[in-house]
Design a protein around this motif. Sequence first.
Motif, PDB file in Angstrom:
ATOM      1  N   MET A   1       0.860  -1.125   0.046  1.00  0.00           N
ATOM      2  CA  MET A   1       0.133   0.069   0.074  1.00  0.00           C
ATOM      3  C   MET A   1       0.760   1.169   0.042  1.00  0.00           C
ATOM      4  SD  MET A   1      -2.872  -0.653   2.768  1.00  0.00           S
ATOM      5  CE  MET A   1      -1.812  -1.377   3.977  1.00  0.00           C
ATOM      6  N   PRO A   2       0.323   2.350  -0.720  1.00  0.00           N
ATOM      7  CA  PRO A   2       1.258   3.741  -0.664  1.00  0.00           C
ATOM      8  C   PRO A   2       1.148   4.113   0.807  1.00  0.00           C
ATOM      9  CG  PRO A   2      -0.886   3.885  -1.971  1.00  0.00           C
ATOM     10  CD  PRO A   2      -0.629   2.298  -1.609  1.00  0.00           C
ATOM     11  N   MET A   3       2.014   5.109   1.117  1.00  0.00           N
ATOM     12  CA  MET A   3       1.848   5.790   2.423  1.00  0.00           C
ATOM     13  C   MET A   3       0.504   6.120   2.824  1.00  0.00           C
ATOM     14  SD  MET A   3       4.313   8.887   3.899  1.00  0.00           S
ATOM     15  CE  MET A   3       5.884   7.898   3.624  1.00  0.00           C
ATOM     16  N   ASN A   4      -0.108   6.973   1.775  1.00  0.00           N
ATOM     17  CA  ASN A   4      -1.477   7.624   2.125  1.00  0.00           C
ATOM     18  C   ASN A   4      -2.364   6.704   2.661  1.00  0.00           C
ATOM     19  OD1 ASN A   4      -1.520   7.100  -0.748  1.00  0.00           O
ATOM     20  ND2 ASN A   4      -3.362   7.761  -0.722  1.00  0.00           N
ATOM     21  N   THR A   5      -2.469   5.590   1.932  1.00  0.00           N
ATOM     22  CA  THR A   5      -3.441   4.421   2.341  1.00  0.00           C
ATOM     23  C   THR A   5      -3.035   3.903   3.611  1.00  0.00           C
ATOM     24  OG1 THR A   5      -3.495   4.054  -0.079  1.00  0.00           O
ATOM     25  CG2 THR A   5      -4.244   2.286   1.544  1.00  0.00           C
ATOM     26  N   ILE A   7      -1.614   5.477   6.037  1.00  0.00           N
ATOM     27  CA  ILE A   7      -2.021   6.541   7.220  1.00  0.00           C
ATOM     28  C   ILE A   7      -3.468   6.603   7.211  1.00  0.00           C
ATOM     29  CG2 ILE A   7      -2.018   9.013   7.739  1.00  0.00           C
ATOM     30  CD1 ILE A   7       0.556   9.075   5.957  1.00  0.00           C
ATOM     31  N   ARG A   8      -4.188   6.516   6.429  1.00  0.00           N
ATOM     32  CA  ARG A   8      -5.573   6.627   6.321  1.00  0.00           C
ATOM     33  C   ARG A   8      -6.357   5.312   7.187  1.00  0.00           C
ATOM     34  NH1 ARG A   8      -6.711   6.910   1.486  1.00  0.00           N
ATOM     35  NH2 ARG A   8      -7.238   5.071   1.074  1.00  0.00           N
ATOM     36  N   GLU A   9      -5.791   4.076   6.610  1.00  0.00           N
ATOM     37  CA  GLU A   9      -6.323   2.671   7.044  1.00  0.00           C
ATOM     38  C   GLU A   9      -6.020   2.538   8.834  1.00  0.00           C
ATOM     39  OE1 GLU A   9      -5.811  -0.548   4.642  1.00  0.00           O
ATOM     40  OE2 GLU A   9      -6.791   0.324   3.076  1.00  0.00           O
ATOM     41  N   LYS A  10      -4.698   2.911   8.933  1.00  0.00           N
ATOM     42  CA  LYS A  10      -4.204   2.761  10.480  1.00  0.00           C
ATOM     43  C   LYS A  10      -4.890   3.774  11.154  1.00  0.00           C
ATOM     44  CE  LYS A  10      -1.503  -0.570   9.844  1.00  0.00           C
ATOM     45  NZ  LYS A  10      -1.625  -1.945  10.355  1.00  0.00           N
ATOM     46  N   ARG A  11      -5.185   4.979  10.725  1.00  0.00           N
ATOM     47  CA  ARG A  11      -6.037   5.845  11.717  1.00  0.00           C
ATOM     48  C   ARG A  11      -7.123   5.430  11.978  1.00  0.00           C
ATOM     49  NH1 ARG A  11      -9.709   9.308  10.458  1.00  0.00           N
ATOM     50  NH2 ARG A  11      -9.423   9.501   8.275  1.00  0.00           N
ATOM     51  N   LYS A  12      -7.966   4.907  10.946  1.00  0.00           N
ATOM     52  CA  LYS A  12      -9.243   4.554  10.971  1.00  0.00           C
ATOM     53  C   LYS A  12      -9.406   3.393  11.913  1.00  0.00           C
ATOM     54  CE  LYS A  12     -11.289   6.445   6.898  1.00  0.00           C
ATOM     55  NZ  LYS A  12     -11.917   5.914   5.376  1.00  0.00           N
ATOM     56  N   ALA A  13      -8.284   2.451  11.780  1.00  0.00           N
ATOM     57  CA  ALA A  13      -8.169   1.191  12.651  1.00  0.00           C
ATOM     58  C   ALA A  13      -8.305   1.427  14.164  1.00  0.00           C
ATOM     59  CB  ALA A  13      -7.218   0.330  12.106  1.00  0.00           C
ATOM     60  N   LEU A  14      -7.321   2.691  14.447  1.00  0.00           N
ATOM     61  CA  LEU A  14      -7.369   3.085  15.697  1.00  0.00           C
ATOM     62  C   LEU A  14      -8.297   3.723  16.159  1.00  0.00           C
ATOM     63  CD1 LEU A  14      -3.564   3.892  15.580  1.00  0.00           C
ATOM     64  CD2 LEU A  14      -4.574   2.168  16.768  1.00  0.00           C
ATOM     65  N   GLY A  15      -9.404   4.100  15.297  1.00  0.00           N
ATOM     66  CA  GLY A  15     -10.532   5.054  15.935  1.00  0.00           C
ATOM     67  C   GLY A  15     -10.282   6.529  16.001  1.00  0.00           C
ATOM     68  N   GLU A  36      -3.441  11.700   3.470  1.00  0.00           N
ATOM     69  CA  GLU A  36      -4.361  10.828   3.317  1.00  0.00           C
ATOM     70  C   GLU A  36      -4.929  10.685   1.544  1.00  0.00           C
ATOM     71  OE1 GLU A  36      -7.329  10.203   5.919  1.00  0.00           O
ATOM     72  OE2 GLU A  36      -6.166  10.134   7.647  1.00  0.00           O
ATOM     73  N   LYS A  37      -4.983  11.896   1.243  1.00  0.00           N
ATOM     74  CA  LYS A  37      -5.240  11.875  -0.331  1.00  0.00           C
ATOM     75  C   LYS A  37      -3.980  11.622  -1.194  1.00  0.00           C
ATOM     76  CE  LYS A  37      -9.198  14.739   0.182  1.00  0.00           C
ATOM     77  NZ  LYS A  37      -9.987  16.141  -0.208  1.00  0.00           N
ATOM     78  N   GLY A  38      -2.809  11.830  -0.528  1.00  0.00           N
ATOM     79  CA  GLY A  38      -1.463  11.514  -1.470  1.00  0.00           C
ATOM     80  C   GLY A  38      -1.411  12.933  -2.141  1.00  0.00           C
ATOM     81  N   ALA A  39      -1.986  13.996  -1.654  1.00  0.00           N
ATOM     82  CA  ALA A  39      -1.448  15.217  -2.291  1.00  0.00           C
ATOM     83  C   ALA A  39      -0.229  15.672  -1.916  1.00  0.00           C
ATOM     84  CB  ALA A  39      -2.745  16.112  -2.203  1.00  0.00           C
ATOM     85  N   THR A  40       0.137  15.482  -0.678  1.00  0.00           N
ATOM     86  CA  THR A  40       1.435  15.869   0.174  1.00  0.00           C
ATOM     87  C   THR A  40       1.882  14.585   0.856  1.00  0.00           C
ATOM     88  OG1 THR A  40       0.491  16.943   1.878  1.00  0.00           O
ATOM     89  CG2 THR A  40       0.823  18.326  -0.033  1.00  0.00           C
ATOM     90  N   ALA A  41       3.086  14.723   1.523  1.00  0.00           N
ATOM     91  CA  ALA A  41       3.709  13.727   2.348  1.00  0.00           C
ATOM     92  C   ALA A  41       4.129  14.407   3.489  1.00  0.00           C
ATOM     93  CB  ALA A  41       4.726  13.131   1.743  1.00  0.00           C
ATOM     94  N   GLY A  55       1.040   3.105  15.486  1.00  0.00           N
ATOM     95  CA  GLY A  55       1.730   1.771  15.724  1.00  0.00           C
ATOM     96  C   GLY A  55       1.962   1.005  14.547  1.00  0.00           C
ATOM     97  N   VAL A  56       2.856   1.473  13.572  1.00  0.00           N
ATOM     98  CA  VAL A  56       3.442   0.841  12.688  1.00  0.00           C
ATOM     99  C   VAL A  56       4.946   1.228  12.640  1.00  0.00           C
ATOM    100  CG1 VAL A  56       1.570   0.902  11.137  1.00  0.00           C
ATOM    101  CG2 VAL A  56       3.272   2.771  10.849  1.00  0.00           C
ATOM    102  N   ASP A  57       5.882   0.185  11.846  1.00  0.00           N
ATOM    103  CA  ASP A  57       7.105   0.270  11.347  1.00  0.00           C
ATOM    104  C   ASP A  57       7.365   1.199  10.474  1.00  0.00           C
ATOM    105  OD1 ASP A  57       9.684  -0.715   9.967  1.00  0.00           O
ATOM    106  OD2 ASP A  57       9.948  -1.507  12.221  1.00  0.00           O
ATOM    107  N   LEU A  58       8.497   1.924  10.599  1.00  0.00           N
ATOM    108  CA  LEU A  58       8.852   3.125   9.445  1.00  0.00           C
ATOM    109  C   LEU A  58       8.738   2.349   8.173  1.00  0.00           C
ATOM    110  CD1 LEU A  58      11.433   5.496  11.141  1.00  0.00           C
ATOM    111  CD2 LEU A  58       9.451   6.031   9.952  1.00  0.00           C
ATOM    112  N   ASN A  59       9.349   0.960   8.235  1.00  0.00           N
ATOM    113  CA  ASN A  59       9.533   0.190   6.851  1.00  0.00           C
ATOM    114  C   ASN A  59       7.951   0.062   6.478  1.00  0.00           C
ATOM    115  OD1 ASN A  59      12.141  -0.279   6.640  1.00  0.00           O
ATOM    116  ND2 ASN A  59      11.942  -1.777   8.213  1.00  0.00           N
TER     117      ASN A  59
END
Length: 357
Positions: A1-5, A7-15, A36-41, A55-59
């Motif tokens: 998954m790309p970085m924006n995805t 960020i979005r999915e992990k944020r939602k999973a954590l509520g 989260e839209k991938g417009a910037t990083a 709660g993710v590894d940098l990798n």
Amino acid sequence: MPMNTVIREKRKALGLTQEEVADALGVTAPAVNKWEKGATAPDISLLPPLARLLGVDLNDLFCFFEGPSQPEIDRFNARLGQVLRSEGVDAAFALALAETRKYPNCAPLLHAVATALDGALLLSATAAQKQQYEGRVIALYEQAVRCGAGALQGRSRFLLAGKYLAQGRLDEAQELLDLLPEPEQPDKRQLQAQLLLAQGRTADAAKLYERKLIAATGEVQAALLNLLDIALDEGRSGDASALADVSHRLAGLMGQAEFSALLPQLEFAVKRQNEAASLDLLKRLFASLPSLSRPPAGPLYHHLAPEYQARAQTLAPEQVLSTLLPGLLAELETAPRYAFLQKNEEFRQLLARWRRA
């Protein structure tokens, strides 16, 4: 998954809301929304606290363990071919092995690189290079089998079985063949062509039939050459001669290059250790190498002709020579089957002349 995805999915999973992520990192909610839209990083200084927050590894955040996409693999293969042509086999292997070390579990990349390098060894490598790199190609196929699934894994198993067979590892080759499915019958392409005809797409149907002809011709030619070898091993030289003639005429009828048409006759002469006939056919074979840059001829490939002609325009005869000559010369110089020729002065002069070419 790309970085924006991620960020979005992990944020939602954590509520968490975007505002809560923004507050934790000292940025604005619109900034998180753009991530989260991938417009910037995120700024590089924010990556460690963002990874800890989610709660993710940098990798994982950087997708380092993700395999490349198919377009990325295709682009890499094109680059690999360019390096092979311009810098040679050693440089191509160095590039390919470095890339597969980055993605050791990406079966599509492993399979694509293994087949490309396998072809390079067959067509462009010296005897020393074949000895040096053959084991690495086999290791890549083995890795692709372990990581792959479905049809891709089947193709890797098939090619690996062929490598095992060539090395005399018969039990391992049989084990892989036993895992392969039986060929599907009837041929899906036949029904697909009929469907295209019913839809009025006659040109597309014709292309499919023409490709079937090319594939079928290759299978028949391979079978004829194997039957020729068997006939000679059984002492049926008359039958072997007839098979060589059939194969030669088939190549002409099916519009194959002159190079392909000469191969069965050369096989017959070499198996019989006929020096004069082998030398004559080798001269003709070398002279016919540029014919491989020309597309199949004749009415059999009327609808595919524009595609083949466009491809042929990008492949000059000189490129064909530079690609095929090293492997062909290495085979003639070192293979035991040509030992009866290797002390022949005319044979050595022929190889020296084409080595200079």
